[in-house]
Write a protein that holds these residues in place. Structure first.
Motif, PDB file in Angstrom:
ATOM      1  N   GLY A   1       0.685  -1.252   0.027  1.00 35.70           N
ATOM      2  CA  GLY A   1       0.081  -0.058   0.102  1.00 35.70           C
ATOM      3  C   GLY A   1       0.699   1.272   0.200  1.00 35.70           C
ATOM      4  O   GLY A   1       0.310   2.251  -0.463  1.00 35.70           O
ATOM      5  N   ILE A   2       1.993   1.316   0.287  1.00 33.34           N
ATOM      6  CA  ILE A   2       2.948   2.596   0.630  1.00 33.34           C
ATOM      7  C   ILE A   2       3.595   2.935  -0.652  1.00 33.34           C
ATOM      8  O   ILE A   2       3.771   2.203  -1.923  1.00 33.34           O
ATOM      9  N   GLN A   3       3.683   4.363  -0.994  1.00 31.17           N
ATOM     10  CA  GLN A   3       4.074   4.787  -1.989  1.00 31.17           C
ATOM     11  C   GLN A   3       5.557   4.483  -1.976  1.00 31.17           C
ATOM     12  O   GLN A   3       6.345   4.709  -1.193  1.00 31.17           O
ATOM     13  N   LYS A   4       6.231   4.008  -3.207  1.00 30.11           N
ATOM     14  CA  LYS A   4       7.759   4.054  -3.247  1.00 30.11           C
ATOM     15  C   LYS A   4       8.260   5.093  -3.799  1.00 30.11           C
ATOM     16  O   LYS A   4       8.210   5.326  -4.963  1.00 30.11           O
ATOM     17  N   PHE A   5       8.962   6.034  -3.363  1.00 24.06           N
ATOM     18  CA  PHE A   5       9.529   7.094  -3.703  1.00 24.06           C
ATOM     19  C   PHE A   5      10.909   7.063  -4.017  1.00 24.06           C
ATOM     20  O   PHE A   5      11.600   6.102  -3.475  1.00 24.06           O
ATOM     21  N   PRO A   6      11.194   7.527  -5.189  1.00 20.55           N
ATOM     22  CA  PRO A   6      12.637   7.156  -5.891  1.00 20.55           C
ATOM     23  C   PRO A   6      13.561   7.457  -4.775  1.00 20.55           C
ATOM     24  O   PRO A   6      13.663   8.508  -4.233  1.00 20.55           O
ATOM     25  N   GLY A   7      14.739   6.871  -4.700  1.00 19.66           N
ATOM     26  CA  GLY A   7      15.860   7.170  -3.800  1.00 19.66           C
ATOM     27  C   GLY A   7      15.549   6.688  -2.342  1.00 19.66           C
ATOM     28  O   GLY A   7      16.532   6.971  -1.512  1.00 19.66           O
ATOM     29  N   ILE A   8      14.457   6.255  -1.992  1.00 18.89           N
ATOM     30  CA  ILE A   8      14.171   5.812  -0.496  1.00 18.89           C
ATOM     31  C   ILE A   8      13.924   4.457  -0.397  1.00 18.89           C
ATOM     32  O   ILE A   8      13.501   3.658  -1.045  1.00 18.89           O
ATOM     33  N   SER A   9      14.772   3.675   0.584  1.00 18.94           N
ATOM     34  CA  SER A   9      14.770   2.307   0.935  1.00 18.94           C
ATOM     35  C   SER A   9      13.708   2.000   1.764  1.00 18.94           C
ATOM     36  O   SER A   9      13.514   2.914   3.014  1.00 18.94           O
ATOM     37  N   TYR A  10      13.081   1.035   1.781  1.00 16.43           N
ATOM     38  CA  TYR A  10      12.181   0.495   2.602  1.00 16.43           C
ATOM     39  C   TYR A  10      12.288  -0.852   3.035  1.00 16.43           C
ATOM     40  O   TYR A  10      11.648  -2.000   2.909  1.00 16.43           O
ATOM     41  N   PRO A  11      13.380  -1.161   3.850  1.00 14.61           N
ATOM     42  CA  PRO A  11      13.586  -2.613   4.548  1.00 14.61           C
ATOM     43  C   PRO A  11      12.603  -2.815   5.314  1.00 14.61           C
ATOM     44  O   PRO A  11      11.823  -2.157   6.094  1.00 14.61           O
ATOM     45  N   VAL A  12      12.653  -4.359   5.418  1.00 19.27           N
ATOM     46  CA  VAL A  12      11.710  -4.985   6.551  1.00 19.27           C
ATOM     47  C   VAL A  12      12.373  -5.774   7.401  1.00 19.27           C
ATOM     48  O   VAL A  12      13.437  -6.329   6.901  1.00 19.27           O
ATOM     49  N   LEU A  13      12.047  -5.804   8.670  1.00 21.97           N
ATOM     50  CA  LEU A  13      12.971  -6.953   9.490  1.00 21.97           C
ATOM     51  C   LEU A  13      12.303  -8.411   9.123  1.00 21.97           C
ATOM     52  O   LEU A  13      11.201  -8.866   9.066  1.00 21.97           O
ATOM     53  N   THR A  14      13.439  -9.280   9.037  1.00 24.82           N
ATOM     54  CA  THR A  14      12.937 -10.735   8.783  1.00 24.82           C
ATOM     55  C   THR A  14      13.904 -11.342   9.693  1.00 24.82           C
ATOM     56  O   THR A  14      14.868 -11.904   9.384  1.00 24.82           O
ATOM     57  N   PRO A  15      13.123 -11.688  11.151  1.00 25.11           N
ATOM     58  CA  PRO A  15      14.064 -12.477  11.742  1.00 25.11           C
ATOM     59  C   PRO A  15      14.397 -14.094  11.620  1.00 25.11           C
ATOM     60  O   PRO A  15      15.218 -14.552  12.397  1.00 25.11           O
ATOM     61  N   ASN A  16      13.712 -14.537  10.577  1.00 22.99           N
ATOM     62  CA  ASN A  16      13.982 -16.090  10.084  1.00 22.99           C
ATOM     63  C   ASN A  16      13.767 -16.213   8.742  1.00 22.99           C
ATOM     64  O   ASN A  16      13.228 -15.280   8.232  1.00 22.99           O
ATOM     65  N   PHE A  17      14.203 -17.278   8.224  1.00 22.71           N
ATOM     66  CA  PHE A  17      13.948 -17.542   6.533  1.00 22.71           C
ATOM     67  C   PHE A  17      12.562 -17.415   6.309  1.00 22.71           C
ATOM     68  O   PHE A  17      12.289 -17.288   4.922  1.00 22.71           O
ATOM     69  N   LYS A  18      11.461 -18.190   7.151  1.00 20.77           N
ATOM     70  CA  LYS A  18      10.152 -17.870   6.855  1.00 20.77           C
ATOM     71  C   LYS A  18       9.694 -16.590   6.621  1.00 20.77           C
ATOM     72  O   LYS A  18       9.198 -16.071   5.675  1.00 20.77           O
ATOM     73  N   GLY A  19      10.150 -15.687   7.438  1.00 20.39           N
ATOM     74  CA  GLY A  19       9.936 -14.304   7.311  1.00 20.39           C
ATOM     75  C   GLY A  19      10.467 -13.723   6.109  1.00 20.39           C
ATOM     76  O   GLY A  19       9.991 -12.709   5.420  1.00 20.39           O
ATOM     77  N   PHE A  20      11.734 -14.078   5.757  1.00 22.30           N
ATOM     78  CA  PHE A  20      12.173 -13.455   4.584  1.00 22.30           C
ATOM     79  C   PHE A  20      11.750 -13.966   3.221  1.00 22.30           C
ATOM     80  O   PHE A  20      11.425 -12.905   2.381  1.00 22.30           O
ATOM     81  N   GLN A  21      11.218 -15.111   3.506  1.00 22.68           N
ATOM     82  CA  GLN A  21      10.392 -15.708   1.988  1.00 22.68           C
ATOM     83  C   GLN A  21       9.204 -14.861   1.956  1.00 22.68           C
ATOM     84  O   GLN A  21       9.013 -14.366   0.815  1.00 22.68           O
ATOM     85  N   ALA A  22       8.435 -14.503   3.023  1.00 26.36           N
ATOM     86  CA  ALA A  22       7.213 -13.763   3.099  1.00 26.36           C
ATOM     87  C   ALA A  22       7.520 -12.220   2.643  1.00 26.36           C
ATOM     88  O   ALA A  22       6.546 -11.743   1.993  1.00 26.36           O
TER      89      ALA A  22
END
Length: 262
Positions: free
Chosen positions: A94-115
């Motif tokens: 849903g968020i707007q992806k602004f050019p030049g801005i990174s939107y990292p997400v926390l992934t504590p395990n491999f399952k979270g990474f895949q999702a």
């Protein structure tokens, strides 16, 4: 940076350390500091009341408009453990992806990474700690064990050309262990700082933890030191006011508090 009427430093209690900065020491600061905004994730994840997804999306969009270069959008953890982050996929879409801005997400395990990858994440983050006791209290494993958990994520991320950011908690001290040896962390030449809009969040498990640094205060301080951040303070203050009104609480930012009194 937008023109904002600055409050007298004596009113900004949390920034009193600026007075101690000598002219000779200013030259030792970096010319630019990258700010990583963690409010949408760390700031909101422990709120007891579930925050509507559109509100989270609006907060992130407002932070993007303020010019923050990195905004940690959400966390791909089990809804069982962190119910507030159950809408992680919807937030990312849903968020707007602004050019030049990174939107990292926390992934504590491999399952979270895949999702996270399935939801369109282009950058992920993993976290450890410089304190053994904090690591065991926070994620129920030793430092070595936590590093081993990252291995599968790192290999998969490398194969998919997805950047991985590593967090190290308690680098300046631990609420359980106390002082942390600098040699254990090797904190030299730091020019990337994490902060949270309105000072939201902080570890809920650590008794006496002071919470997160308010992004507004950090931007104000760095501007006073002549350090470039590229962040529009006025728009940042508006984002902080928005989320505090939504949460029905007072901001923890000294700059925001002082600005309201002017």
């Amino acid at each position: 940076m937008a023109t904002v009427k600055k409050a007298p430093l004596w009113r900004l209690v949390g920034l009193a350390s600026l007075r101690a900065v000598s002219t000779s020491s200013v030259g030792t600061f970096p010319k630019q500091v990258k700010i990583v905004e963690v409010g949408p994730r760390d700031g909101l994840q422990n709120e007891k009341n579930i925050i509507p997804t559109p509100m989270k999306i609006k907060l992130i969009d407002m932070l993007s408009e303020a010019g923050l270069p990195v905004i940690e959008a959400t966390s791909f953890v089990s809804p069982k453990w962190v119910p507030q982050m159950a809408d992680h996929a919807e937030v990312m879409k849903g968020i707007q992806k602004f050019p030049g801005i990174s939107y990292p997400v926390l992934t504590p395990n491999f399952k979270g990474f895949q999702a996270a990858v399935a939801a369109g994440a282009k950058e992920v983050a993993v976290f450890g700690a410089a304190s053994e006791l904090f690591s065991k209290k926070n994620i129920n494993c030793s430092i070595d064990e936590s590093v081993q958990r990252f291995d599968e994520i790192l290999k998969a991320a490398r194969a998919a050309s997805i950047p991985v950011r590593g967090y190290v908690s308690c680098v300046l001290g631990c609420p359980y262990e106390g002082k942390i040896s600098p040699a254990k962390v090797a904190e030299m030449g730091v020019s990337v700082v994490d902060s949270s809009v309105a000072g939201l969040g902080g570890c809920p498990y650590a008794h006496g933890a002071s919470g997160n640094l308010a992004t507004e205060d950090l931007v104000y301080m760095l501007a006073g030191l002549g350090v470039h951040t590229g962040v529009n303070l006025q728009k940042l203050l508006e984002a902080g006011a928005f989320i505090c009104q939504a949460l029905n609480r007072r901001t923890s930012s000294k700059v925001a508090q002082a600005t309201c009194k002017l």
